[in-house]
Design a protein around this motif. Structure first.
Motif, mmCIF file in Angstrom:
data_model
loop_
_atom_site.group_PDB
_atom_site.id
_atom_site.type_symbol
_atom_site.label_atom_id
_atom_site.label_comp_id
_atom_site.label_asym_id
_atom_site.label_seq_id
_atom_site.Cartn_x
_atom_site.Cartn_y
_atom_site.Cartn_z
ATOM 1 N N LEU A 11 -0.771 6.575 0.169
ATOM 2 C CA LEU A 11 -1.518 7.368 -0.808
ATOM 3 C C LEU A 11 -2.999 7.001 -0.789
ATOM 4 O O LEU A 11 -3.763 7.423 -1.649
ATOM 5 N N GLY A 12 -3.391 6.199 0.199
ATOM 6 C CA GLY A 12 -4.797 5.843 0.377
ATOM 7 C C GLY A 12 -5.239 4.604 -0.362
ATOM 8 O O GLY A 12 -6.412 4.228 -0.286
ATOM 9 N N GLN A 13 -4.351 3.944 -1.078
ATOM 10 C CA GLN A 13 -4.737 2.742 -1.803
ATOM 11 C C GLN A 13 -4.962 1.597 -0.810
ATOM 12 O O GLN A 13 -4.165 1.403 0.117
ATOM 13 N N PRO A 14 -6.036 0.834 -0.981
ATOM 14 C CA PRO A 14 -6.390 -0.221 -0.024
ATOM 15 C C PRO A 14 -5.560 -1.486 -0.210
ATOM 16 O O PRO A 14 -6.067 -2.529 -0.607
ATOM 17 N N VAL A 15 -4.265 -1.398 0.113
ATOM 18 C CA VAL A 15 -3.350 -2.524 -0.117
ATOM 19 C C VAL A 15 -2.763 -3.098 1.162
ATOM 20 O O VAL A 15 -2.006 -4.075 1.105
ATOM 21 N N ARG A 16 -3.101 -2.524 2.319
ATOM 22 C CA ARG A 16 -2.570 -3.048 3.573
ATOM 23 C C ARG A 16 -3.137 -4.442 3.844
ATOM 24 O O ARG A 16 -4.129 -4.846 3.258
ATOM 25 N N TYR A 17 -2.535 -5.133 4.777
ATOM 26 C CA TYR A 17 -2.980 -6.486 5.112
ATOM 27 C C TYR A 17 -4.459 -6.519 5.469
ATOM 28 O O TYR A 17 -5.154 -7.491 5.202
ATOM 29 N N ASP A 18 -4.971 -5.427 6.051
ATOM 30 C CA ASP A 18 -6.371 -5.379 6.464
ATOM 31 C C ASP A 18 -7.299 -4.858 5.368
ATOM 32 O O ASP A 18 -8.481 -4.637 5.606
ATOM 33 N N GLY A 19 -6.765 -4.675 4.169
ATOM 34 C CA GLY A 19 -7.574 -4.226 3.042
ATOM 35 C C GLY A 19 -7.844 -2.733 3.045
ATOM 36 O O GLY A 19 -8.688 -2.252 2.297
ATOM 37 N N VAL A 45 1.874 -6.641 -2.511
ATOM 38 C CA VAL A 45 1.010 -6.919 -3.655
ATOM 39 C C VAL A 45 1.862 -7.296 -4.869
ATOM 40 O O VAL A 45 1.563 -8.255 -5.581
ATOM 41 N N ALA A 46 2.943 -6.554 -5.101
ATOM 42 C CA ALA A 46 3.831 -6.869 -6.228
ATOM 43 C C ALA A 46 4.418 -8.272 -6.101
ATOM 44 O O ALA A 46 4.650 -8.946 -7.103
ATOM 45 N N GLY A 47 4.622 -8.726 -4.869
ATOM 46 C CA GLY A 47 5.174 -10.050 -4.625
ATOM 47 C C GLY A 47 4.162 -11.169 -4.733
ATOM 48 O O GLY A 47 4.498 -12.338 -4.600
ATOM 49 N N GLY A 48 2.890 -10.807 -4.963
ATOM 50 C CA GLY A 48 1.873 -11.824 -5.194
ATOM 51 C C GLY A 48 0.908 -12.069 -4.052
ATOM 52 O O GLY A 48 0.073 -12.967 -4.136
ATOM 53 N N LEU A 49 0.992 -11.275 -2.985
ATOM 54 C CA LEU A 49 0.063 -11.469 -1.866
ATOM 55 C C LEU A 49 -1.252 -10.725 -2.140
ATOM 56 O O LEU A 49 -1.262 -9.686 -2.785
ATOM 57 N N SER A 50 -2.333 -11.273 -1.620
ATOM 58 C CA SER A 50 -3.651 -10.683 -1.838
ATOM 59 C C SER A 50 -3.926 -9.588 -0.813
ATOM 60 O O SER A 50 -3.218 -9.436 0.175
ATOM 61 N N THR A 51 -4.979 -8.847 -1.076
ATOM 62 C CA THR A 51 -5.470 -7.844 -0.134
ATOM 63 C C THR A 51 -6.954 -8.107 0.045
ATOM 64 O O THR A 51 -7.666 -8.162 -0.957
ATOM 65 N N LYS A 90 14.275 5.979 -11.905
ATOM 66 C CA LYS A 90 15.268 6.900 -11.354
ATOM 67 C C LYS A 90 14.816 7.483 -10.013
ATOM 68 O O LYS A 90 14.879 8.682 -9.770
ATOM 69 N N VAL A 91 14.368 6.593 -9.139
ATOM 70 C CA VAL A 91 13.937 6.988 -7.799
ATOM 71 C C VAL A 91 15.161 7.325 -6.965
ATOM 72 O O VAL A 91 16.113 6.552 -6.908
ATOM 73 N N ARG A 92 15.101 8.475 -6.335
ATOM 74 C CA ARG A 92 16.214 8.900 -5.487
ATOM 75 C C ARG A 92 15.844 8.868 -4.015
ATOM 76 O O ARG A 92 16.691 8.700 -3.148
ATOM 77 N N PHE A 93 14.560 9.069 -3.724
ATOM 78 C CA PHE A 93 14.079 9.114 -2.349
ATOM 79 C C PHE A 93 12.875 8.201 -2.204
ATOM 80 O O PHE A 93 12.220 7.866 -3.181
ATOM 81 N N ALA A 94 12.582 7.824 -0.960
ATOM 82 C CA ALA A 94 11.416 6.978 -0.702
ATOM 83 C C ALA A 94 10.722 7.432 0.576
ATOM 84 O O ALA A 94 11.377 7.797 1.548
ATOM 85 N N LEU A 95 9.402 7.398 0.534
ATOM 86 C CA LEU A 95 8.564 7.670 1.697
ATOM 87 C C LEU A 95 7.797 6.385 1.945
ATOM 88 O O LEU A 95 6.908 6.018 1.180
ATOM 89 N N LEU A 96 8.180 5.672 3.015
ATOM 90 C CA LEU A 96 7.708 4.312 3.228
ATOM 91 C C LEU A 96 6.964 4.173 4.549
ATOM 92 O O LEU A 96 7.186 4.931 5.487
ATOM 93 N N LYS A 97 6.125 3.162 4.629
ATOM 94 C CA LYS A 97 5.307 2.902 5.809
ATOM 95 C C LYS A 97 6.144 2.260 6.913
ATOM 96 O O LYS A 97 6.622 1.137 6.772
ATOM 97 N N GLU A 98 6.316 2.999 7.988
ATOM 98 C CA GLU A 98 7.057 2.482 9.147
ATOM 99 C C GLU A 98 6.310 1.293 9.747
ATOM 100 O O GLU A 98 5.094 1.169 9.612
ATOM 101 N N SER A 99 7.034 0.409 10.379
ATOM 102 C CA SER A 99 6.549 -0.793 11.085
ATOM 103 C C SER A 99 6.156 -1.932 10.154
ATOM 104 O O SER A 99 5.819 -3.007 10.614
ATOM 105 N N SER A 100 6.180 -1.716 8.861
ATOM 106 C CA SER A 100 5.861 -2.769 7.903
ATOM 107 C C SER A 100 7.005 -3.784 7.837
ATOM 108 O O SER A 100 8.166 -3.403 7.895
ATOM 109 N N PRO A 101 6.690 -5.073 7.672
ATOM 110 C CA PRO A 101 7.773 -6.038 7.506
ATOM 111 C C PRO A 101 8.555 -5.803 6.208
ATOM 112 O O PRO A 101 9.692 -6.231 6.081
#
Length: 116
Positions: A11-19, A45-51, A90-101
C-alpha cells in the motif's frame, strides 16, 4: 463485513527492510479501500523491528539478518499479532508480499543472503 489483510508495503507504506514501500497499483485496491475492506499490516514492524532494518532470510528454521542477528522472535511475534488482527477484523483473504520471510508462499530467499 469480511476484510482483506494487505501487506502495508504493498500500500506504499515505507515499512520494508530498506525503508521503502513497494506500492501495488491496481484499481481493485482502490475499490477495497473506498469500501473500508482493507486491513493494512506489517508483521516485522508489529514484531518490534525498526525501519529500515537489516535484510533477513530464513536459515534452518531461524530468521537471521545479513549481519548474523537472530530475529526469529520478532518474526514470530509479528505472525502471532497478525493472526489476532485477522481474527479481530474478520479477515477472510490476504494479499501479501511474495518473497518476504514473513509472507513468502511460493518463493523465499535461500538463506545465504545472496539474492537467490
Amino acid at each position: 463485513m469480511e476484510k482483506i489483510l494487505v501487506s502495508s508495503c504493498l500500500l506504499g507504506q515505507p515499512v520494508r527492510y530498506d525503508g521503502k514501500g513497494q506500492t501495488l497499483q491496481h484499481p481493485q485496491l482502490r475499490v477495497w479501500q473506498s469500501n473500508k475492506k482493507i486491513v493494512s499490516f506489517c508483521p516485522e514492524v508489529a514484531g518490534g523491528l525498526s525501519t529500515p532494518r537489516a535484510p533477513a532470510e530464513i536459515i534452518q528454521g531461524r530468521v537471521i539478518t545479513n549481519s548474523g542477528e537472530d530475529v526469529t522472535e520478532q518474526f514470530q511475534t509479528g505472525a502471532n499479532i497478525a493472526l489476532e488482527v485477522c481474527k479481530k477484523n474478520k479477515v477472510r483473504f490476504a494479499l501479501l508480499k511474495e518473497s518476504s520471510p514473513s509472507y513468502g508462499r511460493n518463493t523465499i530467499y535461500d538463506g545465504k543472503h545472496r539474492g537467490v
